[in-house]
Write an enzyme that holds these catalytic residues in place. Structure first.
Site, PDB file in Angstrom:
ATOM      1  N   GLU A 228       1.317  -7.737   4.661  1.00 30.40           N
ATOM      2  CA  GLU A 228       1.534  -6.458   4.142  1.00 30.40           C
ATOM      3  C   GLU A 228       1.721  -5.551   5.477  1.00 30.40           C
ATOM      4  OE1 GLU A 228       2.299  -5.878   1.243  1.00 30.40           O
ATOM      5  OE2 GLU A 228       1.383  -7.573   0.257  1.00 30.40           O
ATOM      6  N   CYS A 262       0.427   2.836   4.928  1.00 30.64           N
ATOM      7  CA  CYS A 262       1.759   2.025   4.981  1.00 30.64           C
ATOM      8  C   CYS A 262       3.033   2.279   4.269  1.00 30.64           C
ATOM      9  CB  CYS A 262       1.336   0.547   4.886  1.00 30.64           C
ATOM     10  SG  CYS A 262       0.797   0.350   3.323  1.00 30.64           S
TER      11      CYS A 262
END
Length: 483
Positions: A228, A262
Site C-alpha cells: 500500500e 496516503c
C-alpha cells in the site's frame, strides 16, 4: 574462525534471532493446531477490539506525544475508531467468508457425482510493516483481515512513533499468546531484517521507494506481498462543479492529519475560470475550520524535523522562483512543526513539489483549459492510489474515469472510498499491489485451494479415454473443438 561465504550463513543480530525464533514458533503452532475454526477467529478479533477500546485514551495520548501535537479527536477518529469499526466488520462476516465456494464440475465426471469446491485456506504467518502517519489503522486493519482468514501475524510498527509502537507491543502481549500475534519495535535495521523473513505473506504500507526495497527482500524467499503505497493523488474540478462544495470537501480531507495520509489530495486541477473562486473558497473553509483566534491546537504537527524541512523546502523553492503561494491560515501562525495549509498555484514544472508526493499541509493547484490535457497529465505520471472528480457533468465524469486508472475513486467527495468497509482498498502500479478491506481483504490472506471429490462412477473407460486408444477417438475429440 575464518568463515567461508559458501559454507556459513550470515550472522544474526539479537533482533534478527528473536524475529526468526518467533516466526518459527508461529509456523510450528499453525501446523500443530491446524485450521482455526470460526469461534477462534472471532475470539481473536474480539480481543483486538477490546485492545482498542480499553487503550483508546492511552493511544490518543501516545500519538499526540509522537507527533508533537495531534488532536485527540483526530487520533480517536482516524486511528482508534476507524480500526475498531474495520475489525468489527470483519468479525461479523467470518463464517460467511469461510464457507467453501461450489464450482462447476468437470464434464462428464460431474454427471456421475463428481464435485469441485474452493476452500479458503489461511496462508500461515503474515508479516505487517506499518507506517507512522496513521499507525494503528494501517497496521491493525490488515491484521484484522489476516486474523479473520485464520493466520497468525508478526507486526513491525514504525520507529517514528515510538510511544505508540511500545504501547501497541504491550497491549498485544497482554491479550495474545506469543505464537498468535507479536509486535517488534526497533529502527530501520529491524525493519530490514523483518522484511527479509520467509513469511507466508508480507504487507507493507509506506513510500514507493521503500516498497521497492521491501518487495526485493521478499522476493528472495518468494514471499507474496501486499504493498500500500501512495503517489500524487489528483483531483479534477470540472466546470460543472459546485466550487464551494469542492473546496470544502477537498480542504476538509487535506487538513486531516496535516495531509499526511496516503490518499490525501495532492494536485487539484481546476478550470481556468474557477481558479480564483476556488482559492477564495479554500481560504474561507480554512478560516472556519481553524479560526486564527483559536490558535493552532486543532492542527496536527508534521511528524518530524526532516519532513517539516522538506515541506518548507517545497515552499521556499517555489517562492524563490517567483511562484504564487497562498497561505490559507489567514493570520494563523503555527507553532513548532504545525503549519496551516498552503496552496501552491501553477508551480514551475521542474519544481520538486510538482514531481514528488507532497504528504504534508500543502496543496498544489493547477489551472486547465481542456479536460483532455488533465487526463493526459494524469496518465503521464505513475498511477495514483486515489483519483477524485467534482462535477455534475456525467459524460465528463465517465470520460475521466474511462481514460485513467487509479487504486480507487471518489466522486464529489474525497477519501471516503477508503472508509467503505465492504470494498477493496489498494493501489495499482507505483501506488501498490494487492488489497485489503472487504471480502477481497479476507481473500488476500488466503490460499484458494481447489478440492475435487470423485463421483460414484468413472466414465473414462466406457468412453474410450484410456489406452489403448481406438482409431476413432482422435476424430471424435477433434469434433468437439467448436467456437
Amino acid at each position: 574462525m575464518k568463515m567461508n561465504g559458501d559454507e556459513v550463513a550470515r550472522l544474526q543480530t539479537p533482533d534478527e534471532a528473536a524475529l526468526c525464533a518467533c516466526l518459527e514458533a508461529m509456523k510450528a503452532a499453525q501446523t500443530r493446531d491446524g485450521l482455526p475454526d470460526a469461534a477462534l477467529r472471532t475470539d481473536r478479533l474480539t480481543r483486538l477490539m477490546v485492545l482498542l477500546r480499553e487503550r483508546a485514551d492511552d493511544f490518543c495520548a501516545a500519538l499526540d506525544a509522537d507527533f508533537g501535537g495531534r488532536p485527540r479527536e483526530t487520533s480517536l477518529m482516524s486511528d482508534v475508531m476507524a480500526t475498531f469499526n474495520t475489525v468489527k466488520y470483519a468479525r461479523g462476516r467470518i463464517r460467511r467468508w469461510m464457507k467453501p465456494d461450489r464450482r462447476d464440475g468437470v464434464v462428464p465426471f460431474n454427471l456421475f457425482g463428481a464435485r469441485v469446491e474452493v476452500q479458503r485456506m489461511p496462508k500461515g504467518v503474515v508479516g505487517i510493516l506499518g507506517p507512522w502517519n496513521v499507525p494503528l489503522f494501517t497496521t491493525l486493519a490488515p491484521l484484522a483481515f489476516a486474523l479473520a482468514a485464520g493466520n497468525r501475524a508478526m507486526l513491525k510498527p514504525s520507529e517514528f512513533v515510538p510511544r505508540t509502537s511500545a504501547l501497541l507491543q504491550a497491549a498485544v502481549q497482554d491479550l495474545f499468546a506469543a505464537d498468535e500475534v507479536a509486535v517488534f519495535t526497533g529502527d530501520a535495521a529491524v525493519a530490514g531484517a523483518f522484511s527479509a523473513l520467509p513469511f507466508d505473506h508480507l504487507v507493507f504500507t509506506g513510500s514507493t521507494t521503500t516498497g521497492i526495497r521491501v518487495m526485493r527482500a521478499a522476493a528472495e524467499n518468494l514471499v507474496p506481498v501486499t504493498l500500500e503505497l501512495g503517489g500524487k493523488s489528483p483531483v479534477v474540478v470540472g466546470r460543472s462543479a459546485d466550487v464551494r462544495l469542492a473546496a470544502e470537501r477537498i480542504l476538509s480531507a487535506k487538513v486531516m492529519n496535516s495531509g499526511q495520509v496516503c490518499v490525501s489530495p495532492d494536485t487539484v486541477h481546476v478550470a481556468d475560470e474557477l481558479v480564483e473562486p476556488f482559492i477564495a473558497a479554500c481560504e474561507a473553509v480554512h478560516r472556519r475550520l481553524f479560526p486564527p483566534v483559536a490558535g493552532d491546537a486543532a492542527l496536527t504537527s508534521v511528524i518530524d524535523a526532516r519532513h517539516f524541512a522538506r515541506i518548507r523546502g517545497y515552499l521556499d523553492e517555489v517562492r524563490s522562483a517567483g511562484g504564487r503561494i497562498v497561505d490559507c491560515g489567514g493570520g494563523l501562525a503555527g507553532s513548532g512543526r504545525k503549519l496551516p495549509l498552503h496552496l501552491v498555484v501553477d508551480p514551475p514544472a521542474g519544481a520538486r513539489i510538482a514531481q514528488e508526493e507532497i504528504f504534508g499541509p500543502v496543496l498544489q493547484v493547477e489551472r486547465y483549459a481542456d479536460i483532455a490535457a488533465v487526463i493526459d497529465r494524469i496518465n503521464a505520471g505513475p498511477r495514483p492510489l486515489a483519483l477524485y472528480y467534482f462535477g455534475a457533468d456525467r459524460a465528463e465524469e465517465r470520460r475521466v474515469l474511462a481514460h485513467t486508472l487509479s487504486g480507487g475513486v471518489a466522486i464529489n467527495d474525497v477519501m471516503l472510498q477508503v472508509a467503505a468497509h465492504d470494498a477493496p482498498f489498494g493501489g495499482v502500479g507505483a501506488s501498490g499491489m494487492g488489497v485489503y478491506h472487504g471480502r477481497e481483504g479476507f481473500n488476500e490472506f488466503c490460499h484458494p485451494r481447489t478440492v475435487y471429490r470423485s463421483g460414484w462412477w468413472d466414465p473414462r473407460k466406457a468412453l474410450g479415454l484410456l489406452p489403448p486408444y481406438s482409431k476413432k477417438l482422435y476424430g471424435r475429440l477433434s469434433k468437439t473443438l467448436k467456437v
